[in-house]
Write a protein that holds these residues in place. Structure first.
Motif, short mmCIF file in Angstrom:
data_model
loop_
_atom_site.label_atom_id
_atom_site.label_comp_id
_atom_site.label_asym_id
_atom_site.label_seq_id
_atom_site.Cartn_x
_atom_site.Cartn_y
_atom_site.Cartn_z
N SER A 5 0.85 -1.18 0.00
CA SER A 5 0.00 0.00 0.00
C SER A 5 0.89 1.24 0.00
O SER A 5 2.07 1.18 0.38
CB SER A 5 -0.90 0.02 1.23
OG SER A 5 -0.16 0.28 2.41
N SER A 14 -6.22 10.99 -3.33
CA SER A 14 -7.36 10.36 -2.67
C SER A 14 -8.70 10.92 -3.10
O SER A 14 -9.74 10.44 -2.66
CB SER A 14 -7.23 10.50 -1.14
OG SER A 14 -7.18 11.87 -0.78
N CYS A 63 -4.98 6.19 -8.63
CA CYS A 63 -4.89 5.93 -7.19
C CYS A 63 -3.94 4.76 -6.94
O CYS A 63 -4.13 3.68 -7.48
CB CYS A 63 -6.26 5.64 -6.61
SG CYS A 63 -6.23 5.28 -4.84
N ASP A 116 -3.42 2.83 -4.42
CA ASP A 116 -3.88 1.67 -3.66
C ASP A 116 -4.99 0.89 -4.35
O ASP A 116 -5.08 -0.33 -4.19
CB ASP A 116 -4.38 2.11 -2.28
CG ASP A 116 -3.25 2.60 -1.39
OD1 ASP A 116 -2.09 2.19 -1.62
OD2 ASP A 116 -3.52 3.40 -0.48
N THR A 117 -5.84 1.57 -5.12
CA THR A 117 -7.02 0.90 -5.66
C THR A 117 -7.01 0.74 -7.17
O THR A 117 -7.78 -0.05 -7.72
CB THR A 117 -8.29 1.69 -5.30
OG1 THR A 117 -8.27 2.96 -5.98
CG2 THR A 117 -8.37 1.92 -3.80
N GLN A 121 -8.00 3.09 -9.12
CA GLN A 121 -9.13 3.88 -9.58
C GLN A 121 -8.64 5.16 -10.25
O GLN A 121 -7.64 5.76 -9.84
CB GLN A 121 -10.05 4.23 -8.41
CG GLN A 121 -11.34 4.92 -8.82
CD GLN A 121 -12.22 5.28 -7.62
OE1 GLN A 121 -11.71 5.41 -6.50
NE2 GLN A 121 -13.50 5.43 -7.84
N GLY A 173 -2.35 -0.42 -7.01
CA GLY A 173 -3.10 0.25 -8.05
C GLY A 173 -2.48 0.17 -9.43
O GLY A 173 -3.16 0.39 -10.44
N GLY A 217 -7.63 -2.92 -11.35
CA GLY A 217 -8.52 -1.82 -11.69
C GLY A 217 -8.13 -1.19 -13.02
O GLY A 217 -7.88 -1.88 -14.01
N ASP A 273 -12.58 0.07 -5.35
CA ASP A 273 -11.58 -0.58 -4.49
C ASP A 273 -11.79 -2.08 -4.61
O ASP A 273 -12.51 -2.70 -3.82
CB ASP A 273 -11.71 -0.12 -3.05
CG ASP A 273 -10.52 -0.53 -2.18
OD1 ASP A 273 -9.84 -1.52 -2.55
OD2 ASP A 273 -10.27 0.13 -1.15
N ARG A 274 -11.15 -2.69 -5.59
CA ARG A 274 -11.37 -4.10 -5.89
C ARG A 274 -10.94 -5.01 -4.74
O ARG A 274 -11.59 -6.00 -4.44
CB ARG A 274 -10.62 -4.48 -7.17
CG ARG A 274 -11.30 -3.95 -8.43
CD ARG A 274 -10.41 -4.13 -9.66
NE ARG A 274 -9.93 -5.48 -9.83
CZ ARG A 274 -10.63 -6.48 -10.36
NH1 ARG A 274 -11.86 -6.26 -10.78
NH2 ARG A 274 -10.10 -7.69 -10.47
N GLN A 275 -9.85 -4.65 -4.08
CA GLN A 275 -9.39 -5.51 -3.00
C GLN A 275 -10.36 -5.47 -1.81
O GLN A 275 -10.67 -6.51 -1.22
CB GLN A 275 -7.99 -5.12 -2.54
CG GLN A 275 -7.45 -6.08 -1.51
CD GLN A 275 -5.95 -5.99 -1.32
OE1 GLN A 275 -5.44 -6.50 -0.34
NE2 GLN A 275 -5.24 -5.36 -2.22
N ALA A 276 -10.86 -4.29 -1.50
CA ALA A 276 -11.84 -4.19 -0.42
C ALA A 276 -13.10 -4.97 -0.77
O ALA A 276 -13.71 -5.62 0.09
CB ALA A 276 -12.17 -2.72 -0.15
#
Length: 513
Positions: free
Chosen positions: A18, A141, A172, A174-175, A177, A197, A201, A394-397
């Protein structure tokens, strides 16, 4: 300084972090190595400069776009090194360069001391041979300001190649996006450690060729951080070690028995693709349980497949594993088949319309049950009762939420497919856009079922299958991505599971960078 490609397995490309882990870890790792953060910034800039010279040796006019954080500092280092090498540089600072602080300000001062000029977007002239993107760092963010969008659009309007530092601005970290716009890079040189990221995504749409410069820090990163990496990146050389062993005198009964249930009226192709994929992946016996309107036709097309008709069929204990869902449908017949199969205590893959029934019936599975759920983003949205946009944000979430709600192992399909159980996350970087065609998911469910029938745990079966399926898609796409069919992967599947450990070296053209 070594630049590592994702083409081949490497110890430094197995961890995905992350942005917060990198921010904290780089400080701790630098201190542990006796380095200042400015020395680390200088290393990063040097790595980017060397990669730019290596990839585009004829480029003599560079545009370097910088923003307001430490990513800007990396850009100033690159620009200074370019001037020292006799390259014409136009540096475009977004915002007031006098507001830079700390190491970024020091890098700015060194650049100016070398004779570098700081310009603005409206002062650009001519055409570049190369663009360096150092606008934004990993802290994005929210939606971009209009000023940032203007700079990103100017980069994307140019026909010059783009090298992004760490990640393309607007993405992004982390995600994966993209909230508004993002730089579309030809290459992205990620520093210290891979960010999630970049690999899932929208990341694969904009990163171009992904490279890693760990700056000698990642080994220390693993030591100084209390938390493990966000995910593990899968490589075929490692995953193929999990292929089920077969003794020399083995018979078909030892190679696994797989039942595949689905194939409603008019949808026999889905179950046939899943069945043939399972055979090609070494399953000893495969039986298709489907609608009576076409059951007898299925093994005429592929005689090695056995068939059965539902509701007459009831011998669910025959199998070592089940696949439920390919071509299942959403009528009374499909509901009856879904409920009958779900009563089995066998390891099971739940795919396609079986996921719809799972959500509709509100069924939760034990957290460690031998199940694999394989949703694409639309099916994931149904399972979580949200929108596809929510999933892709947020694919992982989303994958973790599905696992927590429904149990088992979750494979969230798409660019950068994720495999999640109650503890771990694995990420697949293979695959291509040609695989966006009907039947690819049916093929994958058959492959996962094949390995579960041959004795692999659901998590290992899903990981091996996703890696194999995606790489087979890359092999098939060497003849072109447009018009790629799911059945085109059947031959590469067989080739891959019979290759030796030198595969990556023998066929580098099949492995995406």
């Amino acid at each position: 300084m070594d630049i590592i490609s994702l083409e081949k397995s490497h110890s430094l490309t197995q961890s995905v972090w992350s942005s917060e882990q990198i921010r904290v870890g780089e400080r701790l790792a630098a201190a542990s190595a006796g380095l200042t953060l400015f020395e680390l910034m200088t290393r990063a800039g040097q790595a980017v400069f060397e990669q730019a010279r290596s990839a585009w040796p004829q480029a003599r006019c560079w545009w370097v776009f910088t923003g307001g954080g430490n990513n800007a500092g990396d850009g100033y280092v690159v620009a200074r090194l370019a001037i020292e090498a006799g390259i014409q540089v136009q540096l475009i600072q977004m915002g007031d360069a006098r507001r830079l602080r700390g190491d970024a300000a020091t890098a700015r001062d060194y650049y100016q001391a070398q004779g570098g000029v700081i310009g603005q977007l409206d002062q650009l002239y001519g055409q570049p041979d190369l663009i360096i993107d150092a606008l934004l760092g990993t802290g994005l963010s929210g939606p971009l300001r209009s000023e940032v969008e203007q700079h990103i659009r100017r980069i994307n309007q140019s026909s010059a190649p783009v090298l992004a530092i760490d990640l393309p601005s607007g993405l992004c970290a982390d995600t994966g996006q993209i909230l508004t716009e993002a730089v579309v890079a030809d290459q992205t040189l990620c520093v210290i450690g891979l960010k999630a990221g970049l690999l899932t995504g929208r990341g694969p749409d904009v990163v171009g060729t992904l490279l890693l410069a760990d700056l000698g820090m990642q080994t220390l990163l693993n030591k100084v951080l209390a938390q493990p990496p966000l995910a593990s990146l899968m490589h075929w050389q490692q995953q193929r070690q999990a292929l089920p062993a077969r003794r020399r005198g083995a018979h078909k009964g030892e190679a696994g028995r797989l039942l595949i249930a689905g194939g409603n009226r008019g949808m026999n192709g889905a179950i046939r693709l899943a069945g043939e994929a399972a055979l090609r992946c070494g399953t000893g016996l495969v039986r298709l349980v489907s609608h009576d309107s076409h059951a007898q036709l299925l093994n005429m097309m592929r005689p090695e497949l056995m068939t059965a008709v539902f509701p007459e069929f009831s011998d669910w204990q025959w199998a070592d594993a089940l696949v439920l869902g390919p071509g299942l449908g959403r009528d009374d017949w499909s509901l009856a088949l879904f409920e009958a199969a779900l009563e089995s205590d066998k390891p099971m893959v739940i795919d396609a319309d079986a996921l719809w029934w799972l959500a509709k019936r509100g069924i939760s599975l034990p957290a460690q049950s031998p199940w694999v759920l394989t949703p694409h983003p639309g099916e994931a949205a149904t399972l979580l009762q949200c929108t596809v946009a929510d999933i892709e944000a947020d694919r992982q979430a989303a994958a973790r939420a599905i696992q927590q709600q429904y149990g088992g192992v979750v494979v969230l399909k798409g660019a950068g497919s994720l495999i999640v159980d109650e503890r771990d996350v694995r990420l697949c970087h293979y695959g291509n856009s040609g695989m966006a065609s009907g039947g690819m998911g049916d093929l994958l469910s058959g492959i996962i079922g094949a390995f579960m029938a041959q004795g692999l745990t659901p998590f290992n079966a899903a990981s091996l299958a996703v890696c194999l399926h995606s790489l087979a898609g890359d092999m098939a796409a060497t003849q072109g991505m447009r018009g790629l069919l799911a059945s085109d992967l059947l031959s590469p599947l067989r080739s891959l599971i019979n290759e030796n450990d030198d595969y990556d070296n023998k066929h580098p053209e099949f492995v995406p960078g």
